[in-house]
Motif scaffolding. Structure first.
Motif, PDB file in Angstrom:
ATOM      1  N   ALA A  64      58.110  31.327 -23.062  1.00  0.00           N
ATOM      2  CA  ALA A  64      57.099  30.983 -22.779  1.00  0.00           C
ATOM      3  C   ALA A  64      55.628  32.153 -23.572  1.00  0.00           C
ATOM      4  CB  ALA A  64      56.484  31.012 -21.480  1.00  0.00           C
ATOM      5  N   TYR A  65      56.987  33.890 -23.511  1.00  0.00           N
ATOM      6  CA  TYR A  65      55.670  34.499 -23.988  1.00  0.00           C
ATOM      7  C   TYR A  65      55.484  33.931 -25.655  1.00  0.00           C
ATOM      8  CZ  TYR A  65      54.053  38.422 -25.772  1.00  0.00           C
ATOM      9  OH  TYR A  65      53.475  39.208 -27.325  1.00  0.00           O
ATOM     10  N   GLU A  66      57.049  33.960 -26.020  1.00  0.00           N
ATOM     11  CA  GLU A  66      57.582  33.697 -27.437  1.00  0.00           C
ATOM     12  C   GLU A  66      56.284  32.569 -27.852  1.00  0.00           C
ATOM     13  OE1 GLU A  66      62.167  33.476 -27.675  1.00  0.00           O
ATOM     14  OE2 GLU A  66      62.196  35.271 -26.551  1.00  0.00           O
ATOM     15  N   ARG A  67      56.859  31.364 -27.035  1.00  0.00           N
ATOM     16  CA  ARG A  67      55.740  30.308 -27.487  1.00  0.00           C
ATOM     17  C   ARG A  67      54.320  30.253 -27.708  1.00  0.00           C
ATOM     18  NH1 ARG A  67      59.307  27.760 -23.581  1.00  0.00           N
ATOM     19  NH2 ARG A  67      57.299  28.030 -22.563  1.00  0.00           N
ATOM     20  N   HIS A  68      53.879  31.687 -26.446  1.00  0.00           N
ATOM     21  CA  HIS A  68      52.439  31.776 -26.634  1.00  0.00           C
ATOM     22  C   HIS A  68      52.036  32.176 -28.213  1.00  0.00           C
ATOM     23  CE1 HIS A  68      48.502  33.898 -25.400  1.00  0.00           C
ATOM     24  NE2 HIS A  68      49.714  35.391 -25.949  1.00  0.00           N
ATOM     25  N   ALA A  69      52.879  33.784 -28.428  1.00  0.00           N
ATOM     26  CA  ALA A  69      52.651  34.460 -29.659  1.00  0.00           C
ATOM     27  C   ALA A  69      52.809  33.847 -30.380  1.00  0.00           C
ATOM     28  CB  ALA A  69      53.450  36.389 -28.683  1.00  0.00           C
ATOM     29  N   GLY A  70      53.915  32.837 -31.245  1.00  0.00           N
ATOM     30  CA  GLY A  70      53.914  31.624 -32.305  1.00  0.00           C
ATOM     31  C   GLY A  70      55.340  32.657 -32.930  1.00  0.00           C
ATOM     32  N   GLU A  71      55.184  31.772 -34.606  1.00  0.00           N
ATOM     33  CA  GLU A  71      55.906  32.054 -34.597  1.00  0.00           C
ATOM     34  C   GLU A  71      55.773  33.805 -35.942  1.00  0.00           C
ATOM     35  OE1 GLU A  71      58.414  30.152 -36.889  1.00  0.00           O
ATOM     36  OE2 GLU A  71      57.810  28.827 -35.125  1.00  0.00           O
ATOM     37  N   VAL A  72      54.319  34.352 -36.009  1.00  0.00           N
ATOM     38  CA  VAL A  72      54.030  35.518 -36.499  1.00  0.00           C
ATOM     39  C   VAL A  72      55.492  36.715 -35.898  1.00  0.00           C
ATOM     40  CG1 VAL A  72      52.461  37.106 -37.269  1.00  0.00           C
ATOM     41  CG2 VAL A  72      51.935  34.669 -37.135  1.00  0.00           C
ATOM     42  N   ASP A  73      55.129  36.824 -34.835  1.00  0.00           N
ATOM     43  CA  ASP A  73      55.940  38.369 -34.359  1.00  0.00           C
ATOM     44  C   ASP A  73      57.327  37.598 -33.604  1.00  0.00           C
ATOM     45  OD1 ASP A  73      53.788  39.113 -32.015  1.00  0.00           O
ATOM     46  OD2 ASP A  73      54.357  37.158 -32.673  1.00  0.00           O
ATOM     47  N   MET A  74      57.969  36.849 -33.873  1.00  0.00           N
ATOM     48  CA  MET A  74      59.191  35.903 -32.811  1.00  0.00           C
ATOM     49  C   MET A  74      59.870  37.522 -32.720  1.00  0.00           C
ATOM     50  SD  MET A  74      60.567  33.659 -31.400  1.00  0.00           S
ATOM     51  CE  MET A  74      59.066  32.059 -32.270  1.00  0.00           C
ATOM     52  N   GLN A  75      59.526  38.044 -34.150  1.00  0.00           N
ATOM     53  CA  GLN A  75      61.305  39.452 -34.193  1.00  0.00           C
ATOM     54  C   GLN A  75      61.437  39.614 -32.725  1.00  0.00           C
ATOM     55  OE1 GLN A  75      61.129  41.195 -37.366  1.00  0.00           O
ATOM     56  NE2 GLN A  75      63.705  42.087 -38.265  1.00  0.00           N
ATOM     57  N   ARG A  76      60.375  40.035 -32.842  1.00  0.00           N
ATOM     58  CA  ARG A  76      59.587  40.678 -31.850  1.00  0.00           C
ATOM     59  C   ARG A  76      60.177  40.717 -30.029  1.00  0.00           C
ATOM     60  NH1 ARG A  76      54.150  42.738 -29.438  1.00  0.00           N
ATOM     61  NH2 ARG A  76      53.589  41.639 -30.665  1.00  0.00           N
TER      62      ARG A  76
END
Length: 404
Positions: A64-76
């Motif tokens: 859910a946090y990954e979705r919240h963060a978006g594509e920009v820092d998906m690597q993290r």
């Protein structure tokens, strides 16, 4: 699709936990978790991982946090999902040492929420058990190292600024766990990260805290003091919490060398700097990154105890103990150990030894860090050689060794 906060509330409720229950399990302040649930505060990767573990949600909160963060820092976020496997594969200290080498080679990548991560660690340093904090820091440094290696320009500088702050935390945690030599390596990494951030305030901050660290880590004060001169030069007359810490560290080092008048002069500078700083809000006064009044009084307690000014030391101790919040019991204990030291130096040896033993007994054993033990050793060092036969001396020494 549910927001992170809505999902967190649903999973917490399904588990039959109150916010305070989750706060205890995840080791985060319940009011902060409440703000995340309401959407008033954004989640961080560390909080996502901590709540995921606390609620045993199988990665749902991290996703859910990954979705919240978006594509920009998906690597993290991708790295974050691998952290549980990493933690199981190697001891924390081994991971930190490997990360130090990686950070040294990779310095320099993304930012967005990392300022909040740094702020969180400023509070967590005094609130959370250091073993848990070490685990969380290892995870964050793993993520940060990957980002730094793949970013350039202004974003790289911002992430290097974060790396400098987190390296300070790593150095302190290692010192408190008895790994002072490894801590020194992280100070060198902090210096490199600060240089790569191109932020002069961060460069001063790193040097200031290294100076303060030098009052407790066994280094010769005569070797640490010249390092502070470089930081004073970098400060260029500016006023900030970091500069207050810098001059406080200098005052302590001078006092440790018996240079009483110079230590007093440095304390006057600290008082002057404190008066020029904005007032610290009550909900921020336990952060590592700020300079509240209790830090001033703590420094006065240290300095005046060392130079033998008992009335000034006692007044500072009374004020510091009254000001320290409950989250900083360890620092309050250090101040009370200064008081014990003063009693002994004034000839009240049984009273001083008894006071030191009592305050150590009141502090939970898990909070007996190497920094605290170094202050307790100063109490023993104040006992005259002719009085070292006292059973209370052996008793205090045993307390210090037992908690090592």
């Amino acid at each position: 699709m549910e927001t992170f906060g809505v999902l967190l509330r649903r999973l917490r409720t399904a588990a039959g936990l109150s916010l305070r229950d989750l706060s205890r399990k995840a080791n985060y302040d319940h009011s902060y978790l409440s703000q995340i649930e309401r959407g008033a505060k954004p989640p961080t990767p560390v909080i996502a991982a901590a709540c995921d573990r606390a609620l045993d949600s199988g990665g749902m909160l991290v996703e859910a946090y990954e979705r919240h963060a978006g594509e920009v820092d998906m690597q993290r976020r991708t790295v974050l999902r691998a952290l549980s496997g990493l933690a199981a594969s190697a001891p924390v200290l081994t991971q930190l040492e490997a990360l130090r080498h990686g950070m040294g080679a990779a310095i320099g990548a993304d930012a967005d929420e990392w300022e909040q991560v740094v702020a969180d660690y400023g509070h967590a340093f005094y609130r959370q058990p250091h073993a848990l904090l070490m685990e969380q820091l290892t995870s964050d440094l793993t993520v940060l190292q990957t980002l730094i290696a793949n970013t350039t320009g202004a974003r790289r500088a911002r992430l290097s600024d974060t790396a400098a702050h987190l390296s300070i935390i790593a150095a302190f945690l290692l010192l408190d766990s008895g790994q002072a030599a490894l801590g020194q390596r992280w100070w060198r990494t902090a210096y490199r990260a600060a240089a790569d951030s191109h932020d002069s305030d961060t460069a001063v901050l790193v040097r200031a805290w290294n100076v303060v660290d030098g009052c407790y880590d066994g280094r010769d004060p005569k070797a640490v003091l010249p390092m502070s001169e470089e930081a004073v030069s970098l400060a260029s007359g500016r006023i900030s919490p970091a500069i207050a810490h810098l001059h406080a560290g200098r005052a302590q080092l001078l006092a440790m060398q018996g240079r009483a008048e110079e230590a007093r002069a440095e304390m006057r500078r600290v008082v002057d700097i404190t008066a020029q700083l904005p007032a610290v809000p009550a909900d921020e006064d336990d952060s590592l990154w700020i300079w509240p009044e209790q830090r001033l009084r703590h420094t006065e307690s240290f300095v005046y105890t060392y130079i033998g000014d008992t009335p000034a030391a006692s007044a500072a101790q009374d004020r510091a103990v009254a000001l320290y919040p409950s989250t900083q019991a360890r620092l309050r204990t250090q101040v009370e150990l200064h008081r014990a030291c003063g009693l002994i130096r004034d000839g009240h040896i049984p009273d001083g030894l008894r006071h030191a033993a009592d305050v150590l007994d009141r502090l939970p054993t898990e909070q007996h860090t190497d920094t605290l033990r170094s202050v307790a050793h100063q109490v023993l060092a104040a006992v005259p050689e002719r009085e070292m036969h006292r059973p209370a001396v052996a008793d205090l020494r045993a307390r210090i060794i037992t908690t090592s």
